[in-house]
Scaffold this motif. Structure first.
Motif, PDB file in Angstrom:
ATOM      1  N   ALA A   1       0.821  -1.215   0.000  1.00 49.06           N
ATOM      2  CA  ALA A   1       0.000   0.000   0.000  1.00 49.06           C
ATOM      3  C   ALA A   1       0.854   1.265   0.000  1.00 49.06           C
ATOM      4  N   GLY A   2       2.172   1.107   0.076  1.00 51.56           N
ATOM      5  CA  GLY A   2       3.061   2.266   0.028  1.00 51.56           C
ATOM      6  C   GLY A   2       3.113   3.074   1.303  1.00 51.56           C
ATOM      7  N   LEU A   3       2.889   2.419   2.451  1.00 49.24           N
ATOM      8  CA  LEU A   3       2.934   3.150   3.712  1.00 49.24           C
ATOM      9  C   LEU A   3       4.362   3.585   4.032  1.00 49.24           C
ATOM     10  N   LEU A   4       4.498   4.669   4.734  1.00 48.86           N
ATOM     11  CA  LEU A   4       5.794   5.234   5.086  1.00 48.86           C
ATOM     12  C   LEU A   4       6.295   4.638   6.409  1.00 48.86           C
ATOM     13  N   TRP A   5       7.529   5.007   6.783  1.00 49.44           N
ATOM     14  CA  TRP A   5       8.239   4.338   7.884  1.00 49.44           C
ATOM     15  C   TRP A   5       7.498   4.283   9.222  1.00 49.44           C
ATOM     16  N   PRO A   6       6.659   5.250   9.610  1.00 50.02           N
ATOM     17  CA  PRO A   6       5.993   5.111  10.915  1.00 50.02           C
ATOM     18  C   PRO A   6       5.101   3.882  11.027  1.00 50.02           C
ATOM     19  N   PHE A   7       4.659   3.353   9.885  1.00 48.31           N
ATOM     20  CA  PHE A   7       3.848   2.135   9.919  1.00 48.31           C
ATOM     21  C   PHE A   7       4.597   1.005  10.614  1.00 48.31           C
ATOM     22  N   TRP A   8       5.884   0.928  10.379  1.00 47.45           N
ATOM     23  CA  TRP A   8       6.668  -0.172  10.928  1.00 47.45           C
ATOM     24  C   TRP A   8       6.812  -0.047  12.445  1.00 47.45           C
ATOM     25  N   LEU A   9       6.722   1.158  12.949  1.00 43.90           N
ATOM     26  CA  LEU A   9       6.724   1.328  14.402  1.00 43.90           C
ATOM     27  C   LEU A   9       5.461   0.725  15.001  1.00 43.90           C
ATOM     28  N   GLY A  10       4.327   0.980  14.363  1.00 41.85           N
ATOM     29  CA  GLY A  10       3.073   0.403  14.832  1.00 41.85           C
ATOM     30  C   GLY A  10       3.091  -1.116  14.760  1.00 41.85           C
ATOM     31  N   LEU A  11       3.633  -1.662  13.649  1.00 45.00           N
ATOM     32  CA  LEU A  11       3.693  -3.109  13.505  1.00 45.00           C
ATOM     33  C   LEU A  11       4.650  -3.715  14.533  1.00 45.00           C
ATOM     34  N   SER A  12       5.724  -3.015  14.837  1.00 40.88           N
ATOM     35  CA  SER A  12       6.654  -3.494  15.863  1.00 40.88           C
ATOM     36  C   SER A  12       5.985  -3.540  17.228  1.00 40.88           C
ATOM     37  N   ALA A  13       5.143  -2.559  17.520  1.00 42.18           N
ATOM     38  CA  ALA A  13       4.401  -2.566  18.779  1.00 42.18           C
ATOM     39  C   ALA A  13       3.447  -3.758  18.838  1.00 42.18           C
ATOM     40  N   VAL A  14       2.828  -4.088  17.707  1.00 44.14           N
ATOM     41  CA  VAL A  14       1.967  -5.275  17.643  1.00 44.14           C
ATOM     42  C   VAL A  14       2.788  -6.531  17.928  1.00 44.14           C
ATOM     43  N   ALA A  15       3.997  -6.600  17.349  1.00 47.13           N
ATOM     44  CA  ALA A  15       4.858  -7.765  17.571  1.00 47.13           C
ATOM     45  C   ALA A  15       5.200  -7.922  19.046  1.00 47.13           C
ATOM     46  N   LEU A  16       5.511  -6.822  19.712  1.00 44.10           N
ATOM     47  CA  LEU A  16       5.821  -6.885  21.138  1.00 44.10           C
ATOM     48  C   LEU A  16       4.617  -7.362  21.945  1.00 44.10           C
ATOM     49  N   HIS A  17       3.441  -6.889  21.557  1.00 43.57           N
ATOM     50  CA  HIS A  17       2.232  -7.338  22.253  1.00 43.57           C
ATOM     51  C   HIS A  17       2.028  -8.837  22.073  1.00 43.57           C
ATOM     52  N   PHE A  18       2.239  -9.335  20.857  1.00 39.40           N
ATOM     53  CA  PHE A  18       2.098 -10.770  20.623  1.00 39.40           C
ATOM     54  C   PHE A  18       3.085 -11.574  21.475  1.00 39.40           C
ATOM     55  N   LEU A  19       4.328 -11.096  21.548  1.00 43.38           N
ATOM     56  CA  LEU A  19       5.332 -11.788  22.353  1.00 43.38           C
ATOM     57  C   LEU A  19       4.887 -11.868  23.818  1.00 43.38           C
ATOM     58  N   TRP A  20       4.397 -10.755  24.339  1.00 35.98           N
ATOM     59  CA  TRP A  20       3.903 -10.751  25.721  1.00 35.98           C
ATOM     60  C   TRP A  20       2.709 -11.674  25.874  1.00 35.98           C
ATOM     61  N   GLN A  21       1.788 -11.607  24.933  1.00 43.24           N
ATOM     62  CA  GLN A  21       0.545 -12.369  25.039  1.00 43.24           C
ATOM     63  C   GLN A  21       0.828 -13.865  25.148  1.00 43.24           C
ATOM     64  N   VAL A  22       1.707 -14.376  24.293  1.00 45.00           N
ATOM     65  CA  VAL A  22       2.007 -15.809  24.297  1.00 45.00           C
ATOM     66  C   VAL A  22       2.827 -16.186  25.529  1.00 45.00           C
ATOM     67  N   ALA A  23       3.821 -15.376  25.859  1.00 43.96           N
ATOM     68  CA  ALA A  23       4.691 -15.701  26.996  1.00 43.96           C
ATOM     69  C   ALA A  23       3.924 -15.709  28.318  1.00 43.96           C
ATOM     70  N   ALA A  24       2.990 -14.776  28.476  1.00 47.38           N
ATOM     71  CA  ALA A  24       2.288 -14.629  29.752  1.00 47.38           C
ATOM     72  C   ALA A  24       1.032 -15.486  29.855  1.00 47.38           C
ATOM     73  N   LEU A  25       0.623 -16.126  28.759  1.00 51.46           N
ATOM     74  CA  LEU A  25      -0.623 -16.878  28.740  1.00 51.46           C
ATOM     75  C   LEU A  25      -0.578 -18.066  29.710  1.00 51.46           C
ATOM     76  N   LYS A  26      -1.633 -18.189  30.513  1.00 50.33           N
ATOM     77  CA  LYS A  26      -1.811 -19.340  31.400  1.00 50.33           C
ATOM     78  C   LYS A  26      -3.010 -20.129  30.878  1.00 50.33           C
ATOM     79  N   MET A  27      -2.724 -21.150  30.090  1.00 49.16           N
ATOM     80  CA  MET A  27      -3.781 -21.852  29.362  1.00 49.16           C
ATOM     81  C   MET A  27      -4.753 -22.589  30.280  1.00 49.16           C
ATOM     82  N   GLU A  28      -4.335 -22.915  31.487  1.00 48.24           N
ATOM     83  CA  GLU A  28      -5.195 -23.661  32.399  1.00 48.24           C
ATOM     84  C   GLU A  28      -6.021 -22.755  33.298  1.00 48.24           C
ATOM     85  N   VAL A  29      -5.912 -21.453  33.096  1.00 43.35           N
ATOM     86  CA  VAL A  29      -6.664 -20.487  33.903  1.00 43.35           C
ATOM     87  C   VAL A  29      -7.655 -19.770  32.989  1.00 43.35           C
ATOM     88  N   PRO A  30      -8.938 -20.132  33.041  1.00 46.24           N
ATOM     89  CA  PRO A  30      -9.913 -19.535  32.124  1.00 46.24           C
ATOM     90  C   PRO A  30      -9.938 -18.017  32.150  1.00 46.24           C
TER      91      PRO A  30
END
Length: 317
Positions: free
Chosen positions: A252-281
């Motif tokens: 789509a031709g987005l400029l460099w700040p887009f990658w900052l937003g995507l990097s923040a999403v990546a960090l959130h995903f890393l936290w989400q998986v690492a902190a997940l307690k699958m046996e705790v509903p």
């Protein structure tokens, strides 16, 4: 109440402000449509908003504010319609699961006929909103019903109903793009496929709340299929999400700040998986609901990387 287990709390939220302010007679219908649980609306809405923002970036025409509003109302109504379909078809299963046994249909507050009439009303208002858009978007919007109605049946026939939910919940990525541009495009296709991978991640987490009850009553999910291997698979799902979202932004031709937003999403995903307690509903529900931050972070990245935004605030790239 016939419940197989009491391992998970009811998903009814009687003190939610939507229910407190509504007349007593409307409350069962608002709960039926999950208006008291907005996370599903956000997850349905964000792919459409992302696509609108991408379309605005490509056309360099500034923000399509009316579309953001129309998609917001449409997502609220169509998410509600999907929940009504789900509850009509799943009423016997819901009565056997602790988390869902007090929903309006299995709880006896709304009959299947009343739910069907309410569904018709939601669909008619949604159609009125859809008719404000161009012909291609209208056709795509109507086609989405081919995904919405079969979804509740998928858990009966496959361990991957989350994949079908991904096809359904991310359809807005195609609608948002065509509503702005009037045609198909690679950014929308990549965004749509990336959204499917995202849904596989967050809804697998959600499904871990019910895995014990699901196994007892004979319905399927990725939580049951993947079991203890869930976390490695979540990493795969989210890595694909990031790759495809990145390709969508690049094409789509987005400029460099887009990658900052995507990097923040990546960090959130890393936290989400690492902190997940699958046996705790409760933790599964919290991690699932945290995906609304993914929506906001990516939307912020798309907007920040849009050429029209840079031109508007006088930044040269």
């Amino acid at each position: 109440m016939n419940s197989t287990t009491t391992s998970t709390a009811s998903d009814i939220r009687p003190n939610h402000w939507v229910l407190r302010l509504a007349p007593q007679g409307l409350r069962p219908y608002l709960r039926l449509a999950r208006f008291d649980r907005p996370i599903g609306t956000w997850l349905l809405l964000f792919p459409g908003w992302w696509a609108i923002a991408l379309g605005d970036a490509v056309t360099n025409s500034g923000p399509s504010w009316p579309l953001y509003l129309l998609f917001g109302v449409g997502a609220l109504l169509m998410r509600g319609a999907g929940c009504v379909v789900n509850d009509i078809l799943d009423r016997d299963f819901d009565a056997k699961v602790a988390r869902t046994a007090s929903r309006p249909i299995p709880g006896g507050e709304v009959s299947p006929l009343q739910a069907g009439l309410f569904l018709l009303a939601l669909l008619l208002v949604s159609l009125a909103i859809l008719l404000q858009m161009n012909g291609l978007t209208i056709a795509l919007g109507c086609a989405s019903l081919l995904l919405v109605f079969p979804y509740p049946l998928m858990k009966r026939i496959t361990y991957w109903p989350q994949a079908w939910l991904g096809l359904t919940f991310n359809w807005g990525a195609l609608l948002g793009w065509t509503a702005v541009t009037g045609s198909f495009g690679w950014p929308a296709a990549l965004l749509y496929i990336g959204g499917i991978a995202w849904t596989l991640g967050y809804d697998t987490i959600y499904a871990h709340q019910d895995k014990e009850d699901d196994a007892l009553i004979g319905v399927k999910s990725t939580a049951l299929r993947l079991g203890k291997a869930t976390k490695p698979w979540l990493r795969v799902f989210y890595a694909l999400t990031l790759l495809l979202f990145g390709l969508a932004g690049q094409t789509a031709g987005l400029l460099w700040p887009f990658w900052l937003g995507l990097s923040a999403v990546a960090l959130h995903f890393l936290w989400q998986v690492a902190a997940l307690k699958m046996e705790v509903p409760g933790d599964c529900r919290a991690k699932f609901e945290s995906n609304r931050f993914v929506g906001w972070l990516l939307l912020a990245g798309i907007l920040a990387g849009s050429p029209w935004v840079h031109a508007w605030i006088g930044i040269t790239s």
